[in-house]
Motif scaffolding. Structure first.
Motif, mmCIF file in Angstrom:
data_model
loop_
_atom_site.group_PDB
_atom_site.id
_atom_site.type_symbol
_atom_site.label_atom_id
_atom_site.label_comp_id
_atom_site.label_asym_id
_atom_site.label_seq_id
_atom_site.Cartn_x
_atom_site.Cartn_y
_atom_site.Cartn_z
ATOM 1 N N ASP A 1 -13.240 2.005 0.552
ATOM 2 C CA ASP A 1 -12.439 3.047 -0.616
ATOM 3 C C ASP A 1 -12.704 4.402 -0.157
ATOM 4 N N THR B 1 -14.697 -2.441 10.176
ATOM 5 C CA THR B 1 -13.735 -1.623 9.374
ATOM 6 C C THR B 1 -14.028 -0.255 9.465
ATOM 7 N N ARG C 1 -10.174 -9.556 3.622
ATOM 8 C CA ARG C 1 -10.381 -8.286 3.989
ATOM 9 C C ARG C 1 -11.351 -7.534 3.550
ATOM 10 N N ASN D 1 -3.462 0.685 4.009
ATOM 11 C CA ASN D 1 -3.885 1.583 2.968
ATOM 12 C C ASN D 1 -3.800 3.047 3.173
ATOM 13 N N GLU E 1 -12.535 -3.745 2.772
ATOM 14 C CA GLU E 1 -12.024 -2.349 2.696
ATOM 15 C C GLU E 1 -13.068 -1.311 2.335
ATOM 16 N N ASP F 1 0.845 -1.266 -0.079
ATOM 17 C CA ASP F 1 0.131 -0.187 0.006
ATOM 18 C C ASP F 1 0.898 1.294 -0.059
#
Length: 730
Positions: free
Chosen positions: A260, A216, A256, A156, A258, A109
């Motif tokens: 964005d 998350t 995982r 990230n 995520e 990342d």
């Protein structure tokens, strides 16, 4: 360039004045001998030569375009011996790459600071319980410094526009207002004496793991503050958004989840894509919307210990909602436009991914920039003047680069490769003119970082070039035919090492997964065309109905017809290949596939005896039990035109297990115990039916694998089993 031309163009050529007339007559003969020797020196592909070949990661380009960073992995069959480091190369290709990290742990990342001096990345280094964010000053040199110390890890990273903070993704247990509370909850769960999973809604599993209560979140770490809780801000803690039972990020083919996200141009907020409807996944398509949340600036009041005060909560604002899925928000360099990918929820099993744009910050003037294009957007990047967007898209076995005006207009083909695929497109934001970077590779060229100037591709890295050149392999041959239903079907043919046009070779029909996928002119370790062809087989790769890269309608035509028509097209493609290519021995045919290709392999078992043997990895055998046990179910209802209890035609007529009385073809089954996408019960049901019908069969169960076979030694053994099975029956 062929071997003879390489010799002729060599800087070591003998001066012509030193060559006598008699020698001149012998030059062509010697060139032929040397050329033949060079070709003979090429070696067949082996599992070792492919699996151990260096792997070049996606490029991370500095905003000024002067530098490119990529990860280079040196694989090993023993994971403890594998290494991966970051390499730096000038963006103009004026020097060779040089290594800038030297640790055993891999980095991922990678992202650049706005001033093009520093990079941030995620890594789990010595002393870390989980991956953290590290900062490396590329301009000044030195060691990377850890800037987060988060209980559940950080990944990230993204620099704020002023470079003074980093946004990242992490996991948070419900009720944790800060990282200290998160650590206490992690400790409590480790120490509790009972072990149980409790659920009240779907989904309960994803890919290869059982879901837990952990969410998350997005967090911001202010730079310049001490690591730990100081300067750390959870953007979601205490909000009503995360209290929604259906809150979640983007899933995919991996473990995982995520989120964005992108910093707003002024650095005062973050735009991100999440859903609040995840718990409706059992009976509806799940939408993903765009939100915006304010970011507390450095120096704002906090609690005495420096951590975030949970009473100071900024509730995220919904800024874009439609019946569908938004993803990958990104701002134009001038900050006036917000771009995002977009797919509608419309009851179809497949829709093109399109590119949407909004005026920012008003979020007005929504426009779908690629509405006129019949290709699906992969990655995209915006040029420095913010007037044009470039994007990659699959097309007939290749991946090409297209352009479209940022304000809307005609989509144009910008880079049209003769072979291979472009991926990971990047355009630096602070250059005088647009510069395109990315990765390019093909089925005979491992992916390397490239720069594209005026449709001319130039390698910036060559980590695998020599190794690939030493392998005896050929690019696929493409052909089309018109199916019995009048559809134009694309195919690729791969020939084996030492191929002789005058000989006859058995045919291995390889069926791709998806079904929303495409056979590509690209190297894959899971189903490597050349490794499968090596023993002396011609490989046929058919992009059947439902494949991507051939337009939206072609991808949608599979709905309500998941197995029969694709299988018919594959069989017709085999007939066509046998007619076209005299080197194929039509009396010796086999079929193999994984995932959706495994579904088709099991359908071939149920519907034809044309193949001498079949191989099915991670394939369903029973539509009904697959629906009931997979980690995703509603999409299967859409494909089969209703739930199983309605017993529509698809459930009854295109279900392999219902035709078990017809099973005759020798078949090898393979499955990973941690596969929750096509759970192991599918393979076991199939195995039971085959044994009951006394069909020659072989079962491979991989205790440590998921939907894919990822372990190097397991992969090597799998290829041996495949080769032995084909040899036995062909």
């Amino acid at each position: 360039m062929n071997a003879e031309r390489r010799i002729q163009n060599s800087k070591f050529r003998m001066p012509s004045r030193l060559i006598c007339p008699a020698m001149k007559k012998l030059v062509p003969f010697f060139l032929l001998l040397i050329s033949t020797a060079l070709l003979a020196a090429k070696q067949p592909p082996t599992h070792e030569s492919l699996f151990l070949m260096k792997r070049v990661g996606a490029p991370a380009v500095s905003p000024d375009g002067k530098w490119v960073i990529t990860s280079v992995t040196e694989p090993a069959y023993d994971e403890k011996e594998q290494s991966s480091d970051l390499w730096l190369v000038p963006g103009d290709g004026s020097a060779k790459p040089r290594r800038i990290t030297f640790t055993k742990a891999s980095e991922s990342d990678v992202t650049w600071s706005p001033d093009s001096r520093r990079i941030a990345f995620s890594a789990k280094r010595e002393g870390d319980d989980a991956a953290q964010i590290y900062l490396l000053d590329v301009a000044s040199g030195g060691e990377a410094q850890r800037v987060t110390n988060v209980a559940t890890g950080a990944r990230n990273p993204q620099f704020s526009p002023d470079g003074n903070a980093i946004l990242f993704v992490t996991g948070v247990w419900p009720g944790a207002a800060d990282d200290e509370a998160n650590r206490k909850l992690v400790k409590e769960r480790k120490e509790r004496k009972y072990n149980v999973r409790v659920y009240t809604a779907f989904p309960i599993r994803h890919w290869d793991r059982w879901l837990d209560e952990q969410q998350t979140h997005l967090e911001v770490q202010q730079l310049g503050a001490q690591t730990g809780v100081s300067g750390l801000h959870d953007l979601f803690a205490g909000t009503k958004l995360v209290a929604e039972p259906g809150f979640g990020g983007r899933g995919g083919e991996g473990s995982r989840e995520e989120i964005d996200a992108a910093w707003s141009p002024d650095g005062q907020s973050v735009v991100f894509a999440v859903t609040t409807k995840r718990t409706s996944a059992a009976y509806a398509e799940v939408p993903i919307d765009l939100y915006r949340v304010a970011v507390r600036k450095a120096g704002s009041p906090t609690r005495p210990d420096g951590s975030e005060d949970p009473s100071r909560v900024s509730e995220p604002e919904l800024i874009a909602h439609a019946d569908g899925t938004y993803g990958h928000p990104r701002f134009s360099p001038d900050g006036k436009t917000l771009f995002a990918t977009w797919e509608p929820n419309n009851g179809k099993v497949y829709n093109l991914t399109r590119l949407a744009a909004f005026d920012f910050p008003s979020m007005t003037n929504r426009r779908v920039l690629t509405a006129s294009s019949d290709r699906s957007v992969g990655g995209f990047a915006v040029v420095p003047d913010s007037k044009t967007v470039y994007f990659t898209a699959e097309d007939a076995g290749l991946e090409k680069i297209y352009s479209v005006p940022a304000g809307g207009g005609e989509v144009k083909l910008a880079v049209d490769p003769e072979r291979g695929v472009y991926t990971d497109l990047v355009i630096p934001e602070k250059t005088a003119t647009p510069i395109l970077f990315g990765r390019w590779g093909s089925s005979t060229d491992p992916a390397e970082v490239v720069r594209i100037d005026k449709n001319v591709r130039r390698n910036l890295t060559n980590f695998t070039t020599d190794a690939a050149a030493a392998i005896d392999w050929q690019s696929p041959r493409h052909f089309y035919f018109t199916s019995s239903k009048g559809r134009k079907i694309h195919n690729m043919v791969v020939v084996p090492t030492g191929f002789d046009e005058g000989k006859k070779y058995p045919l291995l029909v390889l069926m791709h997964g998806g079904a929303a996928n495409m056979w590509r002119d690209q190297i894959s370790l899971r189903w490597n065309y050349h490794l499968l062809a090596k023993p002396g087989y011609v490989i046929l790769l058919t992009n059947y109905t439902g494949s991507t890269g051939f337009g939206e309608q072609f991808g949608q035509l599979i709905q309500g017809d998941p197995l029969k028509t694709p299988a018919d097209e594959i069989n017709e493609a085999a007939d066509e290949a046998i007619k076209r290519f005299p080197f194929i021995d039509g009396t010796r045919q086999a079929a193999a596939g994984a995932s959706y290709g495994g579904h088709l392999a099991n359908w071939m078992e149920a519907s034809t005896t044309r193949y001498k043997c079949i191989i099915s990895h991670a394939g369903l055998s029973n539509l009904e039990s697959q629906w009931g046990t997979s980690d995703t179910i509603y999409s299967r209802e859409l494909m089969n035109l209703g739930p199983p209890w309605e017993q529509g035609p698809v459930w009854r007529e295109q279900n392999p297990i219902r035709y078990a009385a017809r099973f005759k073809t020798p078949i090898m089954l393979s499955v990973g115990e941690h596969d929750f996408r096509v759970p192991m019960n599918e393979t076991l049901e199939n195995w039971s039916a085959l044994q009951r019908m006394q069909v020659p069969s072989r079962l491979l169960v991989w205790p440590d694998e998921n939907h894919w076979i990822l372990n190097g030694e397991n992969s090597r053994y799998f290829y041996k089993e495949v080769a032995d099975w084909l040899a036995k029956w062909l």
